[in-house]
Design a protein around this motif. Structure first.
Motif, short mmCIF file in Angstrom:
data_model
loop_
_atom_site.label_atom_id
_atom_site.label_comp_id
_atom_site.label_asym_id
_atom_site.label_seq_id
_atom_site.Cartn_x
_atom_site.Cartn_y
_atom_site.Cartn_z
N UNK A 3 33.42 43.35 45.43
CA UNK A 3 32.83 44.39 44.46
C UNK A 3 31.97 45.92 45.25
N UNK A 4 31.82 45.73 46.69
CA UNK A 4 32.06 46.78 47.31
C UNK A 4 32.37 46.64 48.34
N UNK A 5 32.92 47.43 49.16
CA UNK A 5 32.96 47.84 50.50
C UNK A 5 31.35 47.68 51.74
N UNK A 6 32.02 47.48 52.81
CA UNK A 6 30.63 47.36 53.81
C UNK A 6 31.33 48.24 54.85
N UNK A 7 30.18 48.40 55.76
CA UNK A 7 30.24 48.85 56.99
C UNK A 7 29.14 48.64 58.05
N UNK A 8 29.05 48.47 59.05
CA UNK A 8 28.58 48.06 60.08
C UNK A 8 27.29 48.72 60.66
N UNK A 38 39.37 45.28 31.19
CA UNK A 38 38.97 46.37 32.26
C UNK A 38 37.60 45.56 32.64
N UNK A 39 36.86 45.38 31.66
CA UNK A 39 35.84 44.34 31.41
C UNK A 39 35.20 43.70 32.72
N UNK A 40 36.99 43.06 33.73
CA UNK A 40 36.21 42.17 34.16
C UNK A 40 36.57 42.99 35.40
N UNK A 41 37.93 44.33 36.08
CA UNK A 41 37.41 45.02 36.61
C UNK A 41 36.46 46.33 36.58
N UNK A 42 35.67 46.64 35.94
CA UNK A 42 34.37 47.21 36.30
C UNK A 42 33.52 45.96 36.48
N UNK A 43 32.69 44.64 36.32
CA UNK A 43 32.38 43.70 36.58
C UNK A 43 32.63 43.80 38.33
N UNK A 44 34.19 44.31 39.11
CA UNK A 44 34.10 43.66 40.34
C UNK A 44 33.54 45.15 40.76
N UNK A 45 32.96 45.67 39.89
CA UNK A 45 32.72 47.25 40.95
C UNK A 45 33.14 48.35 40.66
N UNK A 46 34.52 48.30 40.03
CA UNK A 46 35.38 49.77 39.97
C UNK A 46 35.05 50.82 38.76
N UNK A 459 42.61 34.46 42.30
CA UNK A 459 43.39 34.79 43.32
C UNK A 459 43.90 36.34 43.42
N UNK A 460 45.23 36.67 42.23
CA UNK A 460 45.65 37.09 41.59
C UNK A 460 44.99 38.31 41.55
N UNK A 461 43.85 38.34 40.47
CA UNK A 461 43.09 39.06 40.24
C UNK A 461 41.77 39.68 41.46
N UNK A 465 42.08 43.46 42.47
CA UNK A 465 41.71 44.00 42.71
C UNK A 465 41.06 45.01 44.26
N UNK A 466 41.10 43.95 45.69
CA UNK A 466 40.71 44.36 46.10
C UNK A 466 42.28 45.93 46.77
N UNK A 467 42.93 45.88 46.23
CA UNK A 467 44.26 46.46 46.43
C UNK A 467 44.00 48.05 45.51
N UNK A 468 42.82 47.62 44.78
CA UNK A 468 41.99 49.44 44.27
C UNK A 468 41.03 49.32 45.07
N UNK A 469 40.57 48.90 46.06
CA UNK A 469 39.39 48.82 46.78
C UNK A 469 40.06 49.87 48.11
N UNK A 470 41.05 49.28 48.55
CA UNK A 470 41.43 49.98 49.13
C UNK A 470 42.05 51.02 49.42
#
Length: 475
Positions: A3-8, A38-46, A459-461, A465-470
């Protein structure tokens, strides 16, 4: 799910949420699944902006209430076409395409303004909104196609507009079989069972919107990927064969179920109490969806079959015209042990009914939402497809998953014999349908497994989501 991207660097600010534009096709059977996703994507932080018309804006209310800070509606007051009525797909496609320029300008303005949630990184739109493909291309962002139906039907329909098969001049068109050699098993379907949109186009009856319909499907094949409301438990044969030539080799994310997990609905109480009085697997549930009324001759044959077979039933009749006196006889019989029936007008709590222990089969037109709901509930289906994707879905149910039996494959042009229908009901409802019901329960277990934990749907969902975050991290 990420749901978020991280940084060191602990002092660094977290990356802003990627902003995705959602464009539904404004028919309830299409729009509701995309809003659930859309609800599931919003829950993933988008962060999401959802396009709505004045006639569909109210459908966004639950989503906006659930995710008020991450989901925003977008309407265009100048757009006056009423999409809530039973107009044709061609008319609605043509009308909605008028949003291309103002929506494109909105996307460009967001890109210029920057700031939090500014630039759109992707467009996610219904497969009847192919006009968003050139819009996304002009904006320099990928488009993902949301498909509210199965991958078999989707691949076959797009294959038709890509390959343009036509019956030979001397062939009896309705009996001419079209093969799909690019799909596993090379299935073939009679001409009359193919999409009416395609047949009308080839036969020259598509009207002024025929080219818009063809372009819609060809634009879909230029997209980045397809997001399909299906499960590997039901369509693994086609999903595992990726890339599919009939979908131009595009990636298919199989993300069923997009809807929230089923919970008991208080509004279903009356129907549930009625069903409670019957033994396990003894009742037939009948529904042909909210968008199609069973023609009176077909309804009369089914009504006669229910009475002859003495099968208790719940019939979600909506606006169907039933034989005179049928409802009264069914209601009167409810006090006895046979031929009892309950006719529901208007909305029916289908998921709750299908999951009741007393329901032994589902007489269905094989609309996709009905197929996946019955499969998830472990209920055998009596397949009676009429149009659209329903003949492809019926093949999955009857021939591949083997969790159903055919009632009629003749569509609107064939009225099945009431005596034969009564025989099919006797073979499936009750103890006689035990083997079919066992396979249906096995399929339901596999579908539940796909949706849980590390199942294929999850796994597909997560991958999508990871591709959208990328995409967001690169914008």
């Amino acid at each position: 799910m990420a749901t978020t991207t991280t940084t060191s660097d602990p002092a660094a600010a977290p990356a802003p949420a990627p902003h995705v534009l959602l464009v539904p096709y404004p028919a309830r059977g299409h729009m509701q699944p995309l809003l659930h996703l859309a609800s599931r994507l919003a829950a993933a932080g988008l962060r999401l902006t959802v396009v709505a018309t004045t006639s569909t804006l109210h459908l966004l209310s639950p989503l906006l209430a659930e995710h008020p800070s991450s989901v925003s509606p977008l309407t265009f007051p100048s757009f006056e076409h009423d999409t809530s009525g039973p107009t044709s797909v061609g008319v609605d496609l043509h009308a909605l395409a008028a949003l291309r320029e103002p929506l494109g300008e909105w996307v460009r303005a967001r890109a210029r303004s920057g700031g939090e949630g500014g630039r759109v990184v992707a467009v996610l739109s219904d497969f009847f909104c192919g006009w968003t493909q050139p819009l996304a291309a002009e904006a320099g962002v990928p488009r993902l196609v949301f498909v509210p139906s199965g991958v078999l039907a989707t691949a076959a329909t797009h294959s038709l507009f890509r390959r343009m098969p036509r019956p030979p001049p001397a062939a009896a068109g309705r009996e001419y079989a079209v093969e799909f050699p690019g799909l596993p098993g090379a299935p073939a379907f009679p001409w009359r069972q193919l999409s009416r949109m395609y047949r009308s186009y080839v036969e020259g009856h598509g009207g002024e919107h025929a080219e818009a319909i063809k372009n819609n499907f060809l634009w879909n094949l230029e997209s980045s990927a397809l997001v399909c409301n299906t499960s590997r438990a039901l369509e693994g044969r086609y999903l595992d064969a990726q890339p599919l030539e009939d979908l131009a080799g595009k990636r298919v994310w199989a993300v069923w179920p997009v809807a929230p997990e089923f919970t008991a609905d208080e509004s279903a109480g009356e129907v549930i109490r009625w069903l409670d009085a019957f033994p396990d697997a003894s009742v037939a549930y009948v529904s042909f969806g909210s968008m199609m009324a069973l023609p009176p001759p077909h309804a009369a044959s089914l009504a006669a079959a229910l009475e002859r077979s003495k099968t208790p039933f719940v019939w979600a009749a909506s606006t169907a015209t039933l034989p005179e006196g049928f409802e009264e006889r069914a209601a009167a019989a409810s006090a006895s042990a046979s031929a009892a029936g309950l006719v529901i007008r208007g909305w029916a709590p289908q998921t709750a009914v299908l999951r009741h222990r007393a329901v032994g089969c589902f007489v269905t037109h094989c609309g996709w939402n009905s197929v996946v709901e019955a499969a998830a509930a472990g209920v055998p289906m009596l397949a009676w497809p009429m149009a659209a994707d329903q003949f492809f879905n019926a093949r999955l149910v009857v021939d591949e998953a083997r969790v159903g039996a055919p009632v009629s494959l003749g569509g609107f042009g064939h009225v099945p014999d009431a005596g034969e229908l009564a025989g099919v009901l006797r073979e499936v409802v009750g103890e006689a349908g035990g083997e079919l019901r066992a396979r249906a329960k096995e399929l339901a277990a596999r579908m539940a497994e796909a949706a849980r934990g590390d199942g294929s749907s999850r796994r597909d969902l997560d991958g999508m989501v990871r591709e959208l975050w990328d995409l967001g991290s690169r914008s």
